[in-house]
Design an enzyme around this catalytic site. Structure first.
Site, short mmCIF file in Angstrom:
data_model
loop_
_atom_site.label_atom_id
_atom_site.label_comp_id
_atom_site.label_asym_id
_atom_site.label_seq_id
_atom_site.Cartn_x
_atom_site.Cartn_y
_atom_site.Cartn_z
CD GLU A 94 2.31 17.16 -1.28
OE1 GLU A 94 2.72 16.65 -2.21
OE2 GLU A 94 2.02 17.08 0.01
CG HIS A 95 -1.91 20.40 -3.63
ND1 HIS A 95 -1.19 19.12 -4.16
CD2 HIS A 95 -1.50 19.37 -3.01
CE1 HIS A 95 -1.47 18.04 -3.91
NE2 HIS A 95 -1.48 17.93 -2.89
CD GLU A 133 1.25 15.06 -4.88
OE1 GLU A 133 -0.07 15.66 -4.87
OE2 GLU A 133 1.35 13.62 -4.90
N GLY A 166 0.83 -1.13 0.11
CA GLY A 166 -0.01 -0.29 0.29
C GLY A 166 0.56 0.95 0.23
#
Length: 599
Positions: free
Chosen positions: A475-476, A497, A186
């Site tokens: 991020e983002h 990201e 996972g």
């Protein structure tokens, strides 16, 4: 990081191969109100940290401890956007417990040395069910929890610590195997270890990226996916990027470990304030290490979530240090740190939530301030900045006693639709940044996430010279994720990201072309160096979005990058180049582009 990723089949193959404010403002109310008493205490008195801090000693029945740990975990396992925060503290001794950590939970020892508190059992984070994963489980959203200043002797085959961002392990001795993934292959999206020792092997498994700093590995680090960085780690794997994806620095250039709470041999409560170190490797607490300087807890104002910003600022102006107990602090004005050497220490992941558009925290350009262990939530009224260190006219040297920010995490959206132009601005010279996650939310409660909802331009702006950062997770954000304007900056590990949700290319264009680079070094900068950078794309709006380059910097000999990678995760579009003109496109389907050295 993303909660789901339709491209996981490809990534599984890769991993297997590699081994509030008032209701009118829309802010939620704070969690359980703490007792109004106990804001300070005498030298030997037992402090009152409020109802969400639990202090145990070896005489406490193990059944009582285990029952409470299980109760907290049951409430926090899935409480990702909730308001409750907890700290569980163990005085020196041996405990046979299995501590599972959910959201906003800290487990810490209260010894002067990590081995003073031994957990015979586990302090662990497990995976969460994930129907979008072939493994059926992931750790992609296991955020906002921590373990500190204790030893773990696993009674299972390992101590599992399946985390992603904002989940540090500090000053911990794992007397066995450390397992960093949720199991079954996972997914997990990266974490942080510092000042720790692992006696056995460390199983990285599916961890996409990871930073280990000033620690000791007694066994092998088993594998890597994209971006594994080791700085000042005894027993670290050899440099190998991109295959295996190890970036290894033999020493860390300048460090100072996070403050921590402990009880001394006379039963007095104190806060350790570790020394500045240079060119270091290994832990601060190995045999022969000098005692750590400390402050009496009686010098601290022990704040409650019900305390106003005015009250807290009054205590800071009197020269007191600040300990923030668990909860959500709704701030109608910024907390202001004006005195040198002030310590602001969060206990149990407290949240600072500005309500009027002011910052949450402003630090003057003075020596030695330490900010550690807090989460900052943007409010519904847009803030220009959430945390500011110094001002634009800050030029004094702090080389011998820098300001430090450690385990300071930012969130734009999620619990509510927060807004801020910039999360963190660092103006002061020589500042140490150590484990920051600045996150414009990609998921949250309904109505809190969207291109025009949780708006934020930039995560981190560094204007000061001689700033060193370890563990920048940004991020983002909707423009440049990180902007570095200062000279002689250094970054050891960067993970980012790009935003998932640009609605069109026209809506996401910078002055230099398509998209906004994640890591931007200003054109005037003459000297800068960074090691171990990863930038990823997952544009999920169903339109072709391109980012011309992940890293944008002036091309000159003094501006250097080592071991940078871009990755197409899924979605549409992608990233055309890794650093300026270097690297290959990762567009349209899963792929990676590594640049070992630039220029």
């Amino acid at each position: 990081m993303r909660p789901v990723d339709p491209s996981r089949r490809r990534f599984l193959a890769l991993t297997a191969a590699s081994a509030a404010s008032v209701t009118a403002l829309g802010l939620p109310a704070a969690s359980a109100a703490a007792s109004p008493a106990g804001h300070g205490h005498g030298e030997g008195a037992e402090p009152d940290f409020g109802p969400n801090v639990f202090v145990y000693d070896p005489a406490t029945p193990v059944e009582e401890i285990q029952s409470n740990l299980d109760r907290i975990f049951a409430g926090q396992e899935h409480n990702e956007m909730g308001l409750d925060r907890y700290a569980v503290l163990f005085k020196p001794g041996r405990y046979e417990v299995n501590a599972r950590l959910g959201y906003y939970t800290t487990v810490a020892g209260l010894g002067a040395h990590p081995d003073d508190v031994e957990i015979h059992g586990a302090v662990r984070v497990i995976g969460q069910p994930d129907p979008n994963s072939e493994a059926g489980i992931s750790a992609l959203t296991n955020f906002w929890r921590s373990v500190e200043n204790l030893a773990v002797s696993p009674t299972d085959w390992s101590n599992q610590w399946a985390v992603s961002q904002a989940s540090p392990m500090r000053r911990v001795h794992i007397k066995g195997i450390l397992w960093l993934e949720p199991g079954n292959g996972g997914f997990s999206s990266g974490g942080y270890i510092a000042d720790s020792k692992v006696d056995g092997i460390t199983i990285n498994g599916s961890q996409q990226q990871w930073l280990t700093r000033d620690s000791e590995l007694g066994g092998d680090w088993t594998n890597g996916v994209w971006n594994q960085v080791f700085s000042g780690v005894v027993g670290a794997p050899a440099q190998g990027f991109p295959n295996p994806p190890y970036t290894t620095l033999p020493t860390s250039p300048v460090t100072r470990e996070k403050p921590y709470l402990f009880v001394d041999g006379a039963g007095r409560w104190r806060v350790a304030v570790p020394r500045l170190r240079r060119d270091t490797a290994g832990t601060t607490w190995a045999a022969g290490a000098p005692p750590v300087p400390s402050l009496p807890l009686s010098d601290f104002f022990i704040a409650r979530p019900t305390d106003s910003a005015k009250r807290i600022n009054q205590e800071l102006s009197r020269g007191r240090h600040l300990l923030l107990t668990p909860g959500v602090y709704q701030l109608d004005r910024a907390l202001r740190v004006k005195r040198p050497d002030t310590v602001v220490l969060g206990l149990g992941m407290p949240s600072l939530a500005p309500t009027t558009g002011d910052a949450a925290l402003r630090v003057e350009d003075v020596d030695g301030v330490r900010i550690a262990g807090v989460l900052v939530d943007a409010g519904p009224v847009e803030s220009d900045v959430l945390v500011e260190v110094g001002d634009r006219h800050s030029h004094r040297s702090h080389a011998g006693n820098p300001i430090s920010l450690q385990d300071v995490f930012f969130r734009i959206g999620g619990p509510y639709a927060g807004r801020a132009v910039t999360s963190l601005v660092v103006n002061s010279r020589h500042t140490l940044i150590d484990n920051i996650w600045a996150w414009r939310g990609d998921h949250g409660k309904p109505g809190t996430i969207g291109w025009t909802v949780n708006t934020a331009d930039t995560g981190v702006v560094v204007n000061g010279d001689d700033v060193t950062a370890y563990g920048l997770f940004v991020e983002h954000y909707q423009r440049w994720q990180t902007i570095w304007n200062g000279e002689r900056g250094r970054t050891v590990f960067y993970q980012s990201e790009l935003p998932y949700d640009p609605p069109s290319q026209a809506a996401w264009r910078s002055p230099t072309g398509n998209g906004w680079a994640s890591y931007k070094v200003a054109d005037h900068v003459r000297e800068h160096e960074a090691w171990g950078l990863g930038v990823y794309s997952y544009f999920n709006q169903g339109v072709d979005i391109r980012c011309d380059r992940a890293i944008e910097a002036p091309r000159r000999a003094g501006v250097r990058f080592h071991d940078a990678i871009t990755v197409f995760l899924d979605g549409s579009g992608g990233i055309e180049r890794t650093v300026n003109e270097a690297g290959t496109p990762v567009v349209g389907s899963y792929g990676t582009s590594a640049v070992v050295s630039y220029p």
